[in-house]
Design an enzyme around this catalytic site. Structure first.
Site, PDB file in Angstrom:
ATOM      1  N   ALA A 155      35.342  39.826  47.766  1.00 26.43           N
ATOM      2  CA  ALA A 155      35.627  40.376  49.380  1.00 26.43           C
ATOM      3  C   ALA A 155      36.445  41.558  49.195  1.00 26.43           C
ATOM      4  O   ALA A 155      36.042  41.818  47.922  1.00 26.43           O
ATOM      5  CB  ALA A 155      36.296  38.805  49.800  1.00 26.43           C
ATOM      6  N   HIS A 156      37.122  41.445  49.890  1.00 19.96           N
ATOM      7  CA  HIS A 156      38.283  42.464  49.396  1.00 19.96           C
ATOM      8  C   HIS A 156      39.910  42.163  48.432  1.00 19.96           C
ATOM      9  O   HIS A 156      39.743  40.813  48.544  1.00 19.96           O
ATOM     10  CB  HIS A 156      39.214  43.166  50.964  1.00 19.96           C
ATOM     11  CG  HIS A 156      39.474  41.525  51.474  1.00 19.96           C
ATOM     12  ND1 HIS A 156      39.869  41.397  53.104  1.00 19.96           N
ATOM     13  CD2 HIS A 156      39.971  40.676  51.400  1.00 19.96           C
ATOM     14  CE1 HIS A 156      40.659  40.296  52.803  1.00 19.96           C
ATOM     15  NE2 HIS A 156      40.936  39.694  52.358  1.00 19.96           N
TER      16      HIS A 156
END
EC number: 2.3.1.191
Length: 354
Positions: free
Chosen positions: A247-248
């Site tokens: 994820a980010h």
């Protein structure tokens, strides 16, 4: 199975892997194979006692074994420190693939302001957008997409339908397997209870990038999201299996292994030399320490110390999880015992009350 049209002498192979040869150095070897499948002219490897029967029955001409392995009559042995690694080195030696000729093929889309090294290969159907750069000897297979201002270093292999989105940075000697995505938007939303058209999830612009360092391999259909602000980073020499999700703003350290279907949530940090087994889930904003190991299907909800081995969901120290897992099989009998004890206590209380 790996074979070459040019056989090699066994002594040459032993020297290549730094091994001690017990057998005929002049024996011709045509390829490599598993213990069960190997025949005359093949080399195999034996590094796990689970395969002892296959080792004893193999028809291979030679086998890579550990340093302390005893001699075996009728079978040449190459003693090495790590048979698996030695076998991998020999596979590389035998696996000689023809390299595509350099150049931009008809049917490729390369923007006039993109920079593609003359030694790179851009196949038909691949796209390189404005301001993007592709390094020497990098190969883009059909359907590969390199977005605006993105960059790929030297000697990369980008398989069909890979996407490297705008401004993302990929180092040298990186392998991106089919249909992986580098730089998709991170999953970022803020809930707006009073939106113009009613409650809504307000999309947070994902303005950062993904940075992949040198010698990384990314499996098929793996997704690495761009950062909200700053960078999502995959460290040097790390290997990601198929169907992994990062994820980010995740930071993955060097030389880490992440197996299939594992996921790491936003802003989590995974250290150097970590192993995340299959289907591991790591929650956001925590740290998995250097050289830690996480067992398959574990859910990591808090920091893991350097070198720690954890398993289970929620993840706990591995030995503790083993004890708990062993106890699960006894729960039925324990429940029966507790019920019997309750009945005895009730009878004793009645007798006492009487």
């Amino acid at each position: 199975m790996s074979h070459t049209s040019t056989p090699r002498r066994l002594g040459e192979l032993a020297t290549h892997v730094g091994g001690e040869l017990l057998g005929d150095a002049g024996l011709l070897i045509h390829g490599l194979n598993g213990l069960a499948e190997a025949g005359p002219g093949d080399v195999s490897f034996y590094g796990n006692t689970r395969y002892r029967r296959q080792f004893e029955a193999t028809r291979a001409s030679a086998v890579l074994v550990g340093r302390d392995a005893p001699a075996r009559e009728g079978l040449a042995l190459i003693r090495v420190s790590n048979p698996h690694l030695a076998f991998a080195r020999l596979l590389t030696l035998f696996d000689v693939r023809e390299r595509p000729a350099a150049g931009i093929r008809p049917g490729a889309h390369v923007h006039p302001e993109a920079r593609v090294h003359p030694e790179a290969v851009v196949m038909a159907g691949a796209s390189v957008e404005k301001g993007a750069s592709v390094g020497a000897r990098t190969v883009l297979y059909p359907g590969a997409y390199v977005g605006e201002a993105a960059s790929l270093g030297e000697d990369c292999t980008v398989y069909p339908n890979v996407t490297v989105r705008e401004r993302c940075v990929v180092g040298s000697r990186v392998i991106l397997h089919a249909s992986c995505v580098v730089g998709a938007d991170g999953f970022g939303f803020a809930f707006d209870a009073e939106g113009e058209n009613g409650p809504q999830h307000f999309k947070i612009p994902q303005t950062g990038i993904v940075r992949i360092e040198d010698d990384v391999e990314v499996g098929a259909c793996t997704c690495i999201d761009r950062a909200t602000i700053g960078e999502t980073v995959v460290g040097r020499g790390t290997k990601l299996d198929n169907l992994v999700q990062l994820a980010h703003n995740v930071k993955i350290g060097p030389l880490t292994l992440i197996c299939a279907q594992a996921g790491v949530s936003g802003s989590a940090e995974v250290g150097t030399g970590v192993v995340l087994a299959g289907q591991v889930g790591v929650v956001g904003h925590i740290r998995v320490g250097d050289l830690a190991k996480v067992g398959a299907q574990s859910g990591v909800a808090q920091d893991v110390e350097d070198g720690q081995i954890v398993s289970g969901s929620p993840a706990v120290p591995h030995r503790e999880w083993l004890r708990a897992s062993a106890a699960v099989g006894q729960l039925g009998d324990l429940l029966k015992e507790v019920r019997a004890l309750r009945r005895r206590v009730e009878l004793l209380e009645k007798e006492k009350g009487g």
